[in-house]
Design a protein around this motif. Structure first.
Motif, PDB file in Angstrom:
ATOM      1  N   THR A  56       2.920   6.510  13.942  1.00  0.00           N
ATOM      2  CA  THR A  56       3.047   6.665  13.317  1.00  0.00           C
ATOM      3  C   THR A  56       2.620   5.148  12.394  1.00  0.00           C
ATOM      4  O   THR A  56       2.744   4.270  13.252  1.00  0.00           O
ATOM      5  N   VAL A  57       2.601   4.918  11.079  1.00  0.00           N
ATOM      6  CA  VAL A  57       2.230   3.503  10.058  1.00  0.00           C
ATOM      7  C   VAL A  57       4.237   3.191  10.602  1.00  0.00           C
ATOM      8  O   VAL A  57       3.748   2.074  10.571  1.00  0.00           O
ATOM      9  N   ARG A  58       5.032   3.871  10.079  1.00  0.00           N
ATOM     10  CA  ARG A  58       6.586   3.356  10.262  1.00  0.00           C
ATOM     11  C   ARG A  58       6.461   3.152  12.211  1.00  0.00           C
ATOM     12  O   ARG A  58       6.942   1.789  12.603  1.00  0.00           O
TER      13      ARG A  58
ATOM     14  N   LYS B  27      -0.952   4.692  -1.037  1.00  0.00           N
ATOM     15  CA  LYS B  27      -2.196   4.904  -0.512  1.00  0.00           C
ATOM     16  C   LYS B  27      -2.287   4.966   1.524  1.00  0.00           C
ATOM     17  O   LYS B  27      -2.612   5.257   2.762  1.00  0.00           O
ATOM     18  N   LEU B  28      -0.847   4.708   1.843  1.00  0.00           N
ATOM     19  CA  LEU B  28       0.053   4.690   2.703  1.00  0.00           C
ATOM     20  C   LEU B  28       1.389   4.881   2.610  1.00  0.00           C
ATOM     21  O   LEU B  28       1.865   5.338   1.779  1.00  0.00           O
ATOM     22  N   LYS B  29       1.700   6.128   3.657  1.00  0.00           N
ATOM     23  CA  LYS B  29       3.235   6.673   4.010  1.00  0.00           C
ATOM     24  C   LYS B  29       3.604   6.471   5.096  1.00  0.00           C
ATOM     25  O   LYS B  29       3.431   6.330   6.622  1.00  0.00           O
ATOM     26  N   LEU B  30       5.198   6.056   5.511  1.00  0.00           N
ATOM     27  CA  LEU B  30       5.389   5.743   6.542  1.00  0.00           C
ATOM     28  C   LEU B  30       5.003   6.780   7.931  1.00  0.00           C
ATOM     29  O   LEU B  30       5.690   5.769   8.746  1.00  0.00           O
TER      30      LEU B  30
ATOM     31  N   LEU C 128       0.456  -1.588  -0.111  1.00  0.00           N
ATOM     32  CA  LEU C 128       0.150  -0.329  -0.308  1.00  0.00           C
ATOM     33  C   LEU C 128       0.580   1.305   0.114  1.00  0.00           C
ATOM     34  O   LEU C 128       0.195   2.310  -0.119  1.00  0.00           O
ATOM     35  N   VAL C 129       2.055   1.084   0.741  1.00  0.00           N
ATOM     36  CA  VAL C 129       3.004   2.330   0.596  1.00  0.00           C
ATOM     37  C   VAL C 129       3.574   2.197  -0.865  1.00  0.00           C
ATOM     38  O   VAL C 129       3.342   3.965  -1.659  1.00  0.00           O
ATOM     39  N   GLU C 130       4.009   1.190  -1.627  1.00  0.00           N
ATOM     40  CA  GLU C 130       4.183   1.033  -3.707  1.00  0.00           C
ATOM     41  C   GLU C 130       3.020   1.891  -3.737  1.00  0.00           C
ATOM     42  O   GLU C 130       2.792   2.646  -5.278  1.00  0.00           O
TER      43      GLU C 130
END
Length: 437
Positions: free
Chosen positions: A148-150, A111-114, A106-108
Motif C-alpha cells: 500500500t501507499v502507507r 487522488k491517493l489513499k494511505l 495528493l492524499v489531501e
C-alpha cells in the motif's frame, strides 16, 4: 568494508587527498537572527576549528523567530568559498520527508489513499512475491497482502535497499540498477549503465523483484520513497519533478533546491568528503560533482541538493501547519497526519544508525518519510517530533510541541562519525533556556 551507499570504500576514495587549508576558517555572514544562540554558535565554530568539518550551517527557528549560524568553508582548500545559509549541500535521505509530504498533498487532494494498493498506480505490484529464505536464495511465495501507499511511506512494503540488503536479493538489485542514488562521477559511470532511465522503468523493475517480508509486517529501510515518486507521477498526471516544483518548491520560495546543480551555481556547492581513518578525503569535489549532470531519474529517496535556507523553509511550513509567508500548500490536518505515526498495527521502528540517516533514543514511530517521537524524554525533542537525516551528515527536524525546527548542513561520510545530532540537541537545550533578545 561497505560504505553508506553500498559501494566499497576503495571505489569511493578515488580522489587524491586534499590537505586542510592552513588559513583560519572564515566566519561566514549569516542572515540576521531574531534570537541569539550562543551555545549553538559555539558548537558550530568548534566543529570547524577542531577540523571535524570544513564548514557547517545551522538554521533553527521558533514560530516567530529564525536564527542562522555558519562557519568554515565549502571545502578544505584555502580558496574554498565560505559556508553560508545559501550554500548548497547534498541532503541525501532528507529528500524522503519532502517526497513523503508531496504524497500527503495528493492524499489531501483525494487522488491517493494511505491504504490504497500501489498496484492501482503501478500494475506490476499486483502480484508480488515474498522471499522464503532471504539469506541464501531468491526462492519465494506469493504475498498475501498488497503493498500500500502507507507501506511505501513508512518502509513497511518489504522492499530492499542496496545500503542494507544482503545476499542474493542485493545482487539482483545491483544487476537491475535498483540503486537510486549518486555518489561521484567515477562511480556513476558504472551505476548509470545498469540503472533504469525513468521513474516508470525503475518502478516497473522493482515490481519484478521479491520482497524481503510480507507487506505491512516489518520496518526495513528501503527504496519505498523512490517508488513513491512514480506513484506521485501517476496520481497527479505530471512528472515528479514538476509536481514538486509547482506544488511545493515554487509556492514556498525554495529557489536553491536542485536535482541537478546548474553550472552557474557550483561556486556555492560544497565538496563531499569521506573519513578514511583520521584522514578526510574528497569523494565528490564540487567542481566535478556528479550533481552537475542530470540523474538517470529523480531519486525521491536521496536525490536533492539544497541550501540550509531552503530546507528551513520546508520545515517552517510544516511547523506552521502547511502555510509559509501567507501561502498555504497543505491543510493543517494533512501536515499533522503526515507527521504522525503511520506504521501499520503491530509494526515498530527501533531506529537506525546515523550512516543511513536515522536516529536512536526515545521510542519512535514513523510518518510520511520521517521518524516520529512517541515519547518525551529529558533533554530530548518532544513527543511528535518529526524528521530525518542524510547519509552525508545532514539533520532536519520539527518539534510541534515546543514549536522548534532545525536544519544542519555538513557533507561527509559516514554520518555518524561525530555525535552531531546529540551535540545540536544539547546546545539548543542550553540556548532555549535563555530569554529572547
Amino acid at each position: 568494508m561497505r560504505n553508506v551507499l553500498g559501494l566499497t570504500t576503495a571505489l569511493l576514495l578515488v580522489q587524491p587527498a586534499t590537505l586542510w587549508a592552513q588559513a583560519a576558517p572564515p566566519r561566514a555572514p549569516a542572515r540576521p537572527a531574531t534570537r541569539t544562540l550562543p551555545a549553538t554558535d559555539a558548537m558550530v565554530r568548534s566543529y570547524v576549528t577542531q577540523k571535524k568539518v570544513p564548514g557547517m550551517v545551522v538554521v533553527v527557528g521558533g514560530p516567530d523567530w529564525t536564527s542562522a549560524d555558519a562557519a568554515g568553508r565549502l571545502g578544505t582548500e584555502v580558496t574554498a568559498a565560505p559556508a553560508t545559509v545559501d550554500s548548497l549541500w547534498r541532503v541525501y535521505s532528507m529528500t524522503k520527508p519532502i517526497t513523503g509530504m508531496a504524497a500527503m498533498m495528493l492524499v489531501e487532494d483525494g487522488k491517493l489513499k494511505l491504504d490504497q494498493p500501489v498496484s492501482d498506480f503501478i500494475p506490476g505490484f499486483k502480484s508480488m512475491q515474498v522471499l522464503t529464505d532471504p539469506d541464501t536464495s531468491l526462492a519465494s511465495r506469493p504475498a498475501t497482502k498488497p503493498v500500500t501507499v502507507r507501506n511505501l511511506l513508512t518502509h513497511t512494503a518489504g522492499l530492499g535497499y542496496s545500503i542494507v540488503t544482503k545476499g542474493p536479493l542485493l545482487k539482483e538489485y545491483e544487476r537491475l540498477g535498483i540503486v537510486p542514488a549518486a555518489v561521484n562521477a567515477q562511480a556513476e559511470v558504472a551505476m548509470a549503465q545498469a540503472r533504469p532511465k525513468s521513474l516508470k522503468e525503475f518502478a516497473d523493475r522493482v515490481a519484478t523483484l521479491p520482497l524481503i517480508a510480507e507487506p505491512g509486517t516489518k520496518w526495513s529501510y528501503s527504496i519505498g520513497l523512490d517508488v513513491v515518486g512514480r506513484v506521485i507521477e501517476v496520481a497527479s498526471g505530471m512528472s515528479f519533478e514538476r509536481f514538486l516544483q509547482t506544488r511545493m518548491f515554487n509556492p514556498l520560495g525554495m529557489t536553491s533546491t536542485y536535482w541537478t546543480v546548474p553550472q552557474s551555481e557550483k561556486g556555492r556547492f560544497a565538496t563531499n568528503y569521506a573519513w578514511a581513518g583520521d584522514n578526510l578525503v574528497p569523494v565528490d569535489p564540487a567542481a566535478t560533482s556528479v550533481w552537475l549532470s542530470p540523474p538517470s531519474f529523480p531519486y525521491g529517496g536521496a536525490g536533492l541538493v539544497m541550501s540550509a535556507g531552503d530546507y528551513d523553509r520546508f520545515l517552517h511550513m510544516l511547523q506552521n501547519g502547511g502555510t509559509l509567508d501567507g501561502r498555504r500548500v497543505m491543510k493543517p490536518e494533512t501536515v499533522a497526519l503526515g507527521m504522525s505515526n503511520l506504521l501499520p498495527a503491530g509494526v515498530t521502528f527501533g531506529g537506525v544508525d546515523g550512516a543511513t540517516g536515522g536516529q536512536a533514543g526515545p521510542k519512535m514511530g514513523f510518518g510520511a518519510g520521517g521518524s516520529v517521537y512517541l515519547e518525551t524524554l529529558p533533554g530530548r525533542p518532544a513527543r511528535g517530533t518529526y524528521g530525518w537525516g542524510g547519509a552525508a551528515g545532514t539533520v532536519g527536524f520539527v518539534d510541534p510541541v515546543r514549536q522548534l525546527r532545525g536544519t544542519v548542513m555538513v557533507n561527509y561520510f559516514p554520518a555518524d562519525r561525530y555525535p552531531l545530532r546529540e551535540d545540536l540537541v544539547k546546545a539548543l537545550a542550553s540556548d532555549l533556556a535563555q530569554p529572547l533578545r
